[in-house]
Enzyme design. Structure first.
Site, PDB file in Angstrom:
ATOM      1  N   TYR A 153       3.857   8.158  -7.479  1.00  0.00           N
ATOM      2  CA  TYR A 153       3.093   8.980  -6.534  1.00  0.00           C
ATOM      3  C   TYR A 153       4.043   9.683  -5.557  1.00  0.00           C
ATOM      4  O   TYR A 153       3.965  10.889  -5.337  1.00  0.00           O
ATOM      5  CB  TYR A 153       2.091   8.104  -5.758  1.00  0.00           C
ATOM      6  CG  TYR A 153       1.558   8.770  -4.508  1.00  0.00           C
ATOM      7  CD1 TYR A 153       0.602   9.778  -4.602  1.00  0.00           C
ATOM      8  CD2 TYR A 153       2.018   8.415  -3.232  1.00  0.00           C
ATOM      9  CE1 TYR A 153       0.116  10.417  -3.459  1.00  0.00           C
ATOM     10  CE2 TYR A 153       1.544   9.037  -2.095  1.00  0.00           C
ATOM     11  CZ  TYR A 153       0.593  10.035  -2.208  1.00  0.00           C
ATOM     12  OH  TYR A 153       0.131  10.667  -1.068  1.00  0.00           O
ATOM     13  N   SER A 174       3.658  13.813   2.206  1.00  0.00           N
ATOM     14  CA  SER A 174       3.525  12.447   2.714  1.00  0.00           C
ATOM     15  C   SER A 174       4.855  11.948   3.280  1.00  0.00           C
ATOM     16  O   SER A 174       5.933  12.331   2.811  1.00  0.00           O
ATOM     17  CB  SER A 174       3.115  11.553   1.547  1.00  0.00           C
ATOM     18  OG  SER A 174       3.305  10.200   1.860  1.00  0.00           O
ATOM     19  N   LYS A 191       5.118  13.873  -4.905  1.00  0.00           N
ATOM     20  CA  LYS A 191       5.146  14.606  -3.623  1.00  0.00           C
ATOM     21  C   LYS A 191       6.520  15.256  -3.420  1.00  0.00           C
ATOM     22  O   LYS A 191       6.615  16.415  -3.017  1.00  0.00           O
ATOM     23  CB  LYS A 191       4.835  13.667  -2.452  1.00  0.00           C
ATOM     24  CG  LYS A 191       3.408  13.159  -2.414  1.00  0.00           C
ATOM     25  CD  LYS A 191       2.415  14.267  -2.146  1.00  0.00           C
ATOM     26  CE  LYS A 191       0.980  13.774  -2.150  1.00  0.00           C
ATOM     27  NZ  LYS A 191      -0.013  14.857  -2.280  1.00  0.00           N
TER      28      LYS A 191
END
Ligand code: NAD
Ligand code: UFG
Length: 338
Positions: free
Chosen positions: A149, A124, A153
Site C-alpha cells: 500500500y 500518506s 503511494k
C-alpha cells in the site's frame, strides 16, 4: 468551478465534498463503491442542501470516465480513489498495484485529453518510510515503505511528479495525510469500515457501541512516554478544509507541491482511549497485546508549510475528534447499513 472527486463517496471524499460545497465549489463524484455506498453522498446532499452529480464508475476505465469530462466542465480533480488497507495489501499486492496505479494513470490520461490541468492527490505519511526521523518535513526524501500500500503511494507521487515535469502546465498537489479520525459534526457522515476495522478509532468506537468485545492495544514497550505508539491524529473536517485550501491554491498557481496535513502533535494509543472514555463518558474495554508488524513507534508531521503557503491549520482538538467519532457511531451503529 467544478471539482471531480474520484473516490468521493468514501470517508475523506464525502467530508471534503461538504467543505467544498460550503465554500462555493460544485462537485462531481465518481466512485465504484468498492469501499463505500451511495448513501454517503445522499447524506452529503442532506447536510449541504445541494444535489450532487454522481457517476458509478471504475476510475481505471478510461473510456467510462471520459463521459464525466465530456458532460462536465471539470477544473480540478481530487484523486481519493484507492484501496487502503495495509494488511490486505500485503496479502493481495497485485490487486493494490493494479487498482491504485491504474486509477492514477487513467485519470492523468483523460485529464490530458480534455485539457484539465489541476490534480490533488491523497498521499500518506507512510511515504516517509522507516528511516526519516520525526517530525516529518516535506523536504525529506521518500523512504523505504513497509508494505505494498505504501509503495503504491510512493510510486503514484513519482508518477505525478514525472507527469508534471513533462507537461509544465500540469499542476499537482500531493497531500500527505497523517491519521484522519472523527466525523462531521452532524453525525450524519463518518467512517464506515467493512468488517473488522484495521484502524484504531473505528475499533475503539465499535467496542464502545458493543459491536466488538475488547480493543487490543498493540504493544506497550515502545520507546515513548507511556510505551504505546504515537500518531498525529487529525479531525477529518480539518483535513477536508485542507483540501479546500489546496483547491483554492491550485486554481491560482501553476505548481508542484507537497503538503503534510497533520496537527504536528502526537498522541499515544493509551491517550486516545482515555480521552475517548472521558469525553464520551463511556468505557472502552481494552487489553495490552503484542506489537503489530510494521508499526512505527512514532509518526507525526511538521505542519508549518501548509500554514505558510495555504494558510491552513487545524482547528479541532483530540476531544472534538473523540466526541464526533462517537456521535457518528452511536447514531449509526451499523454505519450506512451496507
Ligand atoms: P475510502 O476507502 O473510504 O475511500 C476511497 C474511495 O475510493 C471509496 O469510496 C472506494 O469505493 C473508491 N475506490 C477505490 N478504488 C476505486 C476505483 N478503482 N474506481 C472508483 N472508485 C474507487 O478511504 P478514505 O479513508 O476516504 O481514503 C481516501 C484516500 O486517502 C485513499 O487514497 C487513501 O489511501 C488515502 N489515505 C487515507 C488515509 C486514512 O487513514 N483514511 C491515510 C492516508 C491516505
Ligand atoms: N492500534 C491498536 N489496536 C488496534 C488498531 C490500531 O493498538 O486495534 C494502534 C496501532 O498499533 C498504531 C495506532 O493504533 O499504533 C494507529 O493505528 P492505525 O491502524 O489506526 O493507523 P496507522 O498509523 O497504522 O496507519 C495509518 C493509515 C495508513 C497510513 C498510515 C501512515 O491507516 O493508511 O497511517 O499514514 F499509511
Amino acid at each position: 468551478m467544478a471539482v471531480l472527486l474520484a473516490g468521493g463517496a468514501g470517508y475523506i471524499g464525502s467530508h471534503t465534498a461538504v467543505e467544498l460545497i460550503n465554500s462555493g465549489y460544485d462537485v462531481v463524484v465518481a466512485d465504484n463503491y468498492s469501499n463505500s455506498c451511495p448513501e454517503s453522498i445522499k447524506r452529503v446532499e442532506k447536510i449541504t442542501g445541494k444535489t450532487i452529480k454522481t457517476y458509478e464508475v471504475d476510475i481505471r476505465d478510461s473510456q467510462a470516465i471520459e463521459k464525466i469530462f465530456v458532460e462536465n466542465d471539470i477544473d480540478a480533480v481530487i484523486h481519493f480513489a484507492g484501496l487502503k488497507a495495509v494488511g490486505e495489501s500485503v496479502q493481495k499486492p497485485v490487486m493494490y498495484y493494479r487498482n491504485n496505479i491504474d486509477t492514477t494513470l487513467s485519470l492523468l490520461e483523460t485529464m490530458s485529453k480534455y485539457n484539465v490541468k489541476n490534480i490533488i492527490f491523497s498521499s500518506s505519511a507512510t511515504v516517509y518510510g522507516e528511516e526519516n526521523p520525526v517530525p516529518y518535513f516535506e523536504t525529506m526524501k521518500r523512504g523505504v515503505c513497509t508494505n505494498p500500500y505504501g509503495w503504491t503511494k510512493a510510486m503514484m507521487e513519482q508518477i505525478f511528479e514525472d507527469a508534471a515535469k513533462a507537461d509544465p502546465e500540469l499542476s499537482v498537489i500531493l497531500l500527505r495525510y497523517f491519521n484522519p479520525i472523527g466525523a462531521h459534526e452532524s453525525g450524519m457522515i463518518g467512517e464506515d469500515p467493512h468488517g473488522i476495522p484495521n484502524n484504531l478509532m473505528p475499533y475503539v468506537s465499535q467496542v464502545a457501541v458493543g459491536k466488538r468485545e475488547c480493543l487490543t492495544i498493540f504493544g506497550n514497550d515502545y520507546p515513548t512516554a507511556d510505551g504505546t505508539c504515537t500518531r498525529d491524529y487529525i479531525h477529518v473536517m480539518d483535513l477536508a478544509a485542507g483540501h479546500v485550501k489546496a483547491v483554492d491554491y491550485i486554481m491560482n498557481n501553476n505548481c508542484v507541491e507537497i503538503f503534510n496535513l497533520g496537527t504536528g502533535v502526537p498522541y499515544s494509543v493509551t491517550e486516545i482511549v482515555q480521552t475517548f472514555e472521558k469525553v464520551n463518558g463511556i468505557k472502552v474495554n481494552h487489553v495490552y497485546g503484542a506489537r503489530r508488524d510494521g508499526d512505527l513507534a512514532e509518526c507525526y508531521a511538521n505542519a508549518d508549510k501548509a500554514y505558510e503557503v495555504l494558510g491552513w491549520k487545524t482547528q479541532r482538538n483530540l476531544e472534538d475528534m473523540c466526541r464526533d467519532t462517537w456521535n457518528w457511531q452511536k447514531n449509526n451503529p451499523e454505519g450506512y447499513g451496507r
